[in-house]
Design an enzyme around this catalytic site. Structure first.
Site, short mmCIF file in Angstrom:
data_model
loop_
_atom_site.label_atom_id
_atom_site.label_comp_id
_atom_site.label_asym_id
_atom_site.label_seq_id
_atom_site.Cartn_x
_atom_site.Cartn_y
_atom_site.Cartn_z
N TYR A 73 0.85 -1.20 0.00
CA TYR A 73 0.00 0.00 0.00
C TYR A 73 0.89 1.25 0.00
O TYR A 73 1.48 1.62 1.02
CB TYR A 73 -0.94 0.04 1.22
CG TYR A 73 -1.93 -1.10 1.31
CD1 TYR A 73 -2.27 -1.88 0.20
CD2 TYR A 73 -2.56 -1.41 2.52
CE1 TYR A 73 -3.18 -2.92 0.29
CE2 TYR A 73 -3.48 -2.45 2.61
CZ TYR A 73 -3.79 -3.20 1.50
OH TYR A 73 -4.70 -4.23 1.59
N GLY A 105 -11.85 1.32 5.46
CA GLY A 105 -10.84 2.29 5.04
C GLY A 105 -11.31 3.71 5.31
O GLY A 105 -12.51 4.00 5.23
#
Ligand code: NAP
Length: 316
Positions: free
Chosen positions: A60, A280
C-alpha cells in the site's frame, strides 16, 4: 467499542478495524495523493474512539502506508493490534509482482517491522495465493516466523477453502481476510461456514466496496490517478445501477441513523462468522462517521428487505 474474538484463539478485535490502503497515496493501485498529517490524525482518532486494530500491507503506497501507521502509533503500541501482509513486491519502476517464496517473505517481514517501528507483528497474512508458487511453503515460513517470535498470529487473505485446509494441516490459520459487501457475497456459501467450524477468524475487507457504498460517493471527486477511475464498477453503465441500489438502501439506513456506508458495514457484521470489518478512511471525519456502525444491529425484517433490494439489483 464492541469486540469479538478472532477465531478460536483470539485476540479480541474491535468490530471495526482501520483499513490503511487508501492512505498509502500514489502507486499503481493508489487512491491519488495522500495527506499524511490527516492520515495520522485519522488513525489516532480511530484509536481514541475504540478501534483497537489496523490493517495495512507493504504494497500500500509501496511502503508508505506502513510508515504512516508506524508514525501514528508511536507511544501507543500497547493499544493497538497491528496487522500487515506479505506476498506483493515491487521494483524501482513501481511494478508489482507476486512473490510468496520463503526467502522473499523473510526479507519482507524485516522491512515491515522497520517501517512500522515495532518489534513484533501482531497478525501476519499472506496477501494473495500464487498458483505459480507453493502456498504451503509460504505457510511453513509463516509458522517459522511465529515460532521465532517475529509475528504473533498468522493468517491468509483471498484464500479458498481448499487452500485453508492444506494450511491448517501444517498449523492453525488464525484468520482469513476476504472481500465481503453487498456486491461480493461469495464467501457466504462455503468459506464462512468453514471458518466458523475451524476456529478461523474472519476480517472482511472493502465492506463499502471501496467507498462506492458509502452513500456519499461522487465520481467527479476522484483524482485522475485513483485506481477506481479505471474500474468497471465505478464507471458507466454499472455506476448508475450501483448508485441506484445505494439510493434504494437510504431509507433503511436512515431508520438506524446511519449513512448507507454504516448500514453496509453493519450488514457484514450481522454474520456470526465475521470477527471484524476493515473499514478504510482517509480523514477524521470519515472515521468518526464509520465507527458508529459498530453500534448498529440491523433487525431481521430489514435484513430481509435488504435481501429483496439486492435481488432486484441482481435481476437487472
Ligand atoms: N486483502 C486484500 O486483498 C484487501 C483488498 C482490499 C482492501 N483490503 C483492506 O481492507 C480495507 C478496507 O477496504 P477498502 O479501503 O477497499 O474499502 P472500504 O472500507 O469499503 O471503503 C473505504 C473508502 O471509502 C471512502 N469512505 C470511508 N469512509 C467514508 C465516509 N464516512 N463517507 C464517505 N466515504 C467514505 C474512502 O474513500 P474516498 O473518500 O476516497 O471515497 C475510503 O478510502 C483496506 O484499507 C485494506 O486494509 C484488503
Amino acid at each position: 467499542m464492541k469486540k469479538r474474538k478472532l477465531g478460536a484463539r483470539g485476540p479480541e478485535l474491535s468490530v471495526i478495524g482501520f483499513g490503511a490502503w487508501a492512505i498509502g497515496g500514489q502507486w499503481r493501485w493508489g487512491w491519488g495523493a495522500t495527506d499524511e498529517a490527516e492520515a495520522v490524525r485519522a488513525i489516532q482518532r480511530a484509536l481514541n474512539l475504540g478501534v483497537n486494530w489496523i490493517d495495512t500491507a507493504p504494497v500500500y503506497g509501496l511502503g508508505r502506508s506502513e510508515e504512516i501507521v508506524g508514525k501514528a502509533i508511536q507511544g501507543r503500541r500497547d493499544e493497538v493490534i497491528v496487522a500487515t501482509k506479505c506476498g506483493l513486491r515491487w521494483n524501482e519502476a513501481g511494478e508489482i509482482r507476486h512473490d510468496i517464496s520463503p526467502s522473499s517473505i523473510r526479507a519482507e517481514v524485516e522491512d515491515s517491522l522497520r517501517r512500522l517501528r515495532i518489534d513484533v507483528i501482531d497478525l501476519y497474512q499472506i496477501h494473495w495465493p500464487n498458483p505459480n508458487q507453493s502456498e504451503i511453503n509460504a505457510w511453513a515460513e509463516l509458522l517459522k516466523l511465529k515460532k521465532e517470535g517475529k509475528v504473533r498470529r498468522i493468517g491468509v487473505s483471498n484464500f479458498d477453502v481448499k487452500l485453508m485446509r492444506q494450511c491448517e494441516k501444517a498449523g492453525h490459520v488464525d484468520s482469513l481476510q476476504p472481500p465481503y459487501n453487498f456486491f461480493q457475497r461469495e464467501i457466504e456459501t462455503n468459506i464462512l461456514p468453514y471458518c466458523r467450524e475451524h476456529g478461523v477468524g474472519v476480517v472482511v475487507y472493502s465492506p463499502m466496496y471501496s467507498g462506492l457504498l458509502s452513500g456519499r460517493f461522487d465520481r467527479s471527486r476522484l483524482a485522475a490517478d485513483d485506481w477506481r477511475t479505471g474500474h468497471p464498477m465505478f464507471n458507466e453503465p454499472k455506476l448508475s445501477h450501483n448508485l441506484q441500489l445505494v439510493d434504494s438502501l437510504r431509507p433503511i439506513a436512515e431508520k438506524y441513523g446511519q449513512p448507507v456506508g454504516g448500514l453496509a458495514v453493519a450488514w457484514t457484521l450481522r454474520h456470526a462468522a465475521v470477527t471484524s470489518a476493515i473499514v478504510g478512511a482517509r480523514s477524521t471525519r470519515q472515521v468518526e462517521e464509520n465507527v458508529k456502525a459498530a453500534d448498529c444491529t440491523i433487525d431481521d425484517q430489514d435484513v430481509q428487505e435488504i435481501e429483496a433490494l439486492l435481488q432486484q439489483y441482481n435481476a437487472h
